[in-house]
Design a protein around this motif. Structure first.
Motif, PDB file in Angstrom:
ATOM      1  N   PHE A 147      42.125  23.269  50.461  1.00 43.89           N
ATOM      2  CA  PHE A 147      41.918  21.946  49.875  1.00 43.89           C
ATOM      3  C   PHE A 147      40.434  21.618  49.983  1.00 43.89           C
ATOM      4  O   PHE A 147      39.856  21.677  51.071  1.00 43.89           O
ATOM      5  CB  PHE A 147      42.766  20.893  50.597  1.00 43.89           C
ATOM      6  N   HIS A 148      39.824  21.272  48.845  1.00 43.28           N
ATOM      7  CA  HIS A 148      38.379  21.096  48.772  1.00 43.28           C
ATOM      8  C   HIS A 148      38.029  19.647  48.449  1.00 43.28           C
ATOM      9  O   HIS A 148      38.557  19.063  47.495  1.00 43.28           O
ATOM     10  CB  HIS A 148      37.793  22.023  47.701  1.00 43.28           C
ATOM     11  N   PHE A 149      37.136  19.093  49.265  1.00 42.51           N
ATOM     12  CA  PHE A 149      36.643  17.731  49.067  1.00 42.51           C
ATOM     13  C   PHE A 149      35.156  17.846  48.724  1.00 42.51           C
ATOM     14  O   PHE A 149      34.329  18.134  49.592  1.00 42.51           O
ATOM     15  CB  PHE A 149      36.870  16.902  50.330  1.00 42.51           C
ATOM     16  N   ARG A 150      34.835  17.625  47.457  1.00 40.99           N
ATOM     17  CA  ARG A 150      33.487  17.890  46.959  1.00 40.99           C
ATOM     18  C   ARG A 150      32.760  16.592  46.627  1.00 40.99           C
ATOM     19  O   ARG A 150      33.362  15.616  46.180  1.00 40.99           O
ATOM     20  CB  ARG A 150      33.551  18.799  45.731  1.00 40.99           C
ATOM     21  N   ASN A 151      31.437  16.648  46.821  1.00 38.37           N
ATOM     22  CA  ASN A 151      30.616  15.471  46.590  1.00 38.37           C
ATOM     23  C   ASN A 151      29.320  15.864  45.891  1.00 38.37           C
ATOM     24  O   ASN A 151      28.604  16.763  46.340  1.00 38.37           O
ATOM     25  CB  ASN A 151      30.288  14.790  47.921  1.00 38.37           C
ATOM     26  N   GLY A 152      29.048  15.201  44.774  1.00 35.42           N
ATOM     27  CA  GLY A 152      27.807  15.425  44.051  1.00 35.42           C
ATOM     28  C   GLY A 152      26.781  14.358  44.401  1.00 35.42           C
ATOM     29  O   GLY A 152      27.130  13.197  44.650  1.00 35.42           O
ATOM     30  N   SER A 153      25.514  14.738  44.408  1.00 34.93           N
ATOM     31  CA  SER A 153      24.463  13.770  44.738  1.00 34.93           C
ATOM     32  C   SER A 153      23.172  14.150  44.035  1.00 34.93           C
ATOM     33  O   SER A 153      22.922  15.320  43.730  1.00 34.93           O
ATOM     34  CB  SER A 153      24.236  13.705  46.251  1.00 34.93           C
ATOM     35  N   GLU A 163      28.028  11.810  38.599  1.00 40.57           N
ATOM     36  CA  GLU A 163      28.422  11.845  40.005  1.00 40.57           C
ATOM     37  C   GLU A 163      29.938  11.736  40.144  1.00 40.57           C
ATOM     38  O   GLU A 163      30.553  12.442  40.952  1.00 40.57           O
ATOM     39  CB  GLU A 163      27.755  10.711  40.779  1.00 40.57           C
ATOM     40  N   ASP A 164      30.549  10.854  39.357  1.00 43.07           N
ATOM     41  CA  ASP A 164      32.003  10.713  39.411  1.00 43.07           C
ATOM     42  C   ASP A 164      32.703  12.025  39.065  1.00 43.07           C
ATOM     43  O   ASP A 164      33.747  12.350  39.630  1.00 43.07           O
ATOM     44  CB  ASP A 164      32.462   9.618  38.441  1.00 43.07           C
ATOM     45  N   ASN A 165      32.128  12.768  38.132  1.00 44.57           N
ATOM     46  CA  ASN A 165      32.716  14.038  37.726  1.00 44.57           C
ATOM     47  C   ASN A 165      32.610  15.089  38.826  1.00 44.57           C
ATOM     48  O   ASN A 165      33.495  15.946  38.979  1.00 44.57           O
ATOM     49  CB  ASN A 165      32.038  14.542  36.458  1.00 44.57           C
ATOM     50  N   LEU A 166      31.526  15.037  39.608  1.00 41.01           N
ATOM     51  CA  LEU A 166      31.329  16.019  40.676  1.00 41.01           C
ATOM     52  C   LEU A 166      32.076  15.647  41.952  1.00 41.01           C
ATOM     53  O   LEU A 166      32.365  16.522  42.775  1.00 41.01           O
ATOM     54  CB  LEU A 166      29.831  16.171  40.968  1.00 41.01           C
ATOM     55  N   ASP A 167      32.356  14.361  42.137  1.00 37.70           N
ATOM     56  CA  ASP A 167      33.138  13.928  43.301  1.00 37.70           C
ATOM     57  C   ASP A 167      34.606  14.200  43.005  1.00 37.70           C
ATOM     58  O   ASP A 167      35.246  13.467  42.248  1.00 37.70           O
ATOM     59  CB  ASP A 167      32.919  12.440  43.577  1.00 37.70           C
ATOM     60  N   GLN A 168      35.144  15.255  43.586  1.00 37.31           N
ATOM     61  CA  GLN A 168      36.493  15.683  43.231  1.00 37.31           C
ATOM     62  C   GLN A 168      37.217  16.312  44.415  1.00 37.31           C
ATOM     63  O   GLN A 168      36.599  16.758  45.383  1.00 37.31           O
ATOM     64  CB  GLN A 168      36.442  16.695  42.079  1.00 37.31           C
ATOM     65  N   LEU A 197      39.197  30.572  44.306  1.00 41.09           N
ATOM     66  CA  LEU A 197      39.334  30.209  42.896  1.00 41.09           C
ATOM     67  C   LEU A 197      39.846  28.785  42.793  1.00 41.09           C
ATOM     68  O   LEU A 197      40.921  28.466  43.319  1.00 41.09           O
ATOM     69  CB  LEU A 197      40.304  31.159  42.184  1.00 41.09           C
ATOM     70  N   THR A 198      39.080  27.912  42.142  1.00 38.48           N
ATOM     71  CA  THR A 198      39.523  26.548  41.861  1.00 38.48           C
ATOM     72  C   THR A 198      39.194  26.226  40.410  1.00 38.48           C
ATOM     73  O   THR A 198      38.505  26.984  39.734  1.00 38.48           O
ATOM     74  CB  THR A 198      38.832  25.525  42.780  1.00 38.48           C
ATOM     75  N   GLY A 199      39.669  25.082  39.955  1.00 40.55           N
ATOM     76  CA  GLY A 199      39.428  24.728  38.567  1.00 40.55           C
ATOM     77  C   GLY A 199      37.976  24.425  38.271  1.00 40.55           C
ATOM     78  O   GLY A 199      37.510  24.638  37.161  1.00 40.55           O
ATOM     79  N   GLY A 200      37.227  23.921  39.265  1.00 45.20           N
ATOM     80  CA  GLY A 200      35.858  23.514  38.990  1.00 45.20           C
ATOM     81  C   GLY A 200      34.789  24.422  39.536  1.00 45.20           C
ATOM     82  O   GLY A 200      33.644  24.380  39.080  1.00 45.20           O
ATOM     83  N   LEU A 201      35.122  25.260  40.520  1.00 41.22           N
ATOM     84  CA  LEU A 201      34.095  26.060  41.173  1.00 41.22           C
ATOM     85  C   LEU A 201      34.743  27.293  41.788  1.00 41.22           C
ATOM     86  O   LEU A 201      35.729  27.182  42.525  1.00 41.22           O
ATOM     87  CB  LEU A 201      33.407  25.230  42.262  1.00 41.22           C
ATOM     88  N   ASN A 202      34.191  28.470  41.498  1.00 43.33           N
ATOM     89  CA  ASN A 202      34.658  29.720  42.087  1.00 43.33           C
ATOM     90  C   ASN A 202      33.564  30.274  42.987  1.00 43.33           C
ATOM     91  O   ASN A 202      32.394  30.282  42.614  1.00 43.33           O
ATOM     92  CB  ASN A 202      35.008  30.740  40.996  1.00 43.33           C
ATOM     93  N   THR A 203      33.953  30.746  44.180  1.00 42.62           N
ATOM     94  CA  THR A 203      32.952  31.207  45.142  1.00 42.62           C
ATOM     95  C   THR A 203      33.366  32.538  45.755  1.00 42.62           C
ATOM     96  O   THR A 203      34.544  32.891  45.810  1.00 42.62           O
ATOM     97  CB  THR A 203      32.761  30.184  46.278  1.00 42.62           C
ATOM     98  N   LEU A 204      32.352  33.265  46.237  1.00 45.22           N
ATOM     99  CA  LEU A 204      32.557  34.506  46.975  1.00 45.22           C
ATOM    100  C   LEU A 204      31.620  34.465  48.178  1.00 45.22           C
ATOM    101  O   LEU A 204      30.405  34.280  48.016  1.00 45.22           O
ATOM    102  CB  LEU A 204      32.250  35.726  46.114  1.00 45.22           C
ATOM    103  N   THR A 205      32.177  34.626  49.374  1.00 45.84           N
ATOM    104  CA  THR A 205      31.392  34.522  50.593  1.00 45.84           C
ATOM    105  C   THR A 205      31.512  35.802  51.410  1.00 45.84           C
ATOM    106  O   THR A 205      32.614  36.288  51.670  1.00 45.84           O
ATOM    107  CB  THR A 205      31.864  33.338  51.461  1.00 45.84           C
TER     108      THR A 205
END
Length: 215
Positions: A147-153, A163-168, A197-205
């Motif tokens: 579960f991802h809690f994201r914040n744009g700034s 900002e509202d679009n990035l806060d998701q 894998l998520t709808g807004g951002l995919n990452t590889l760490t």
């Protein structure tokens, strides 16, 4: 009478074929147990993260080992955090989207969003299958949900629809592969890959960790 006997024989034969399969499935399910779940260890992690929308950055996290729910199948929970700037390509995409909805008869309007940052606080649960168990090197593969809690700034997007679009808040599918390395009786190192894998951002760490394991 003959037809009845034939039907009974068919049903008996079918049951004889199905029963071993049911027994095998029941035997497999009996291997799963929550009785042994409990604190088995904890580790801290740090890694390099690549993404489709933000610049490469560092990610930190913590994992708690809750033990095995079936032979070679362990349950882990944890969390992670990163913050990075949107890539120049993603900024250009957002700016182009704004231009498209601007009333600009002269066609000379420009948009500059400047630097936009995106942070991600994630809580995750993983099931990992231990390919080899009981050795100094203990490779694994796994899958889970996060579960991802994201914040744009950014100085130019604060209080805007960007900002509202990035806060998701989003749910991700996590895939892991790596290995534990026993350094001492209760000290474990870890090297692993985690794809999310998520709808807004995919990452590889690619991460490394160091932690304590209950002897």
């Amino acid at each position: 009478m003959t037809r009845t006997l034939f039907t009974v024989a068919c049903l008996t034969g079918a049951l004889s074929l199905v029963t071993p399969g049911v027994g095998a499935a029941q035997s497999t399910l009996e291997q799963f147990s929550y009785d042994s779940l409990g604190f088995r260890g904890i580790s801290g992690e740090v890694g390099a993260m690549w993404s489709n929308k933000v610049d490469m950055t560092a990610q930190v996290g913590v994992r708690i080992n809750l033990g095995e729910i079936a032979p070679k199948l362990r349950l882990l929970v944890g969390g992670s955090y990163f913050k990075s700037d949107l890539t120049s390509e993603e900024i250009q995409r957002l700016e182009a989207g704004i231009i498209q909805v601007v009333d600009d008869p002269s066609g000379t309007a420009t948009v500059s969003l400047g630097t936009v940052s995106w942070s991600d606080l994630a809580l995750a649960g993983d099931l990992q299958y231990l390919i080899v168990k009981g050795r100094a090197w203990q490779p694994y593969i796994g899958a889970g949900f996060s579960f991802h809690f994201r914040n744009g700034s950014g100085s130019r997007i604060d209080g805007t629809v960007i900002e509202d679009n990035l806060d998701q808040t989003q749910v991700g599918l996590d895939l892991t592969v790596g290995t534990d390395i026993r350094i001492a009786r209760a000290l474990i190192a870890n090297v692993g890959l985690r794809g999310v894998l998520t709808g807004g951002l995919n990452t590889l760490t690619l991460g490394v960790g160091l932690g304590y394991r209950v002897p």
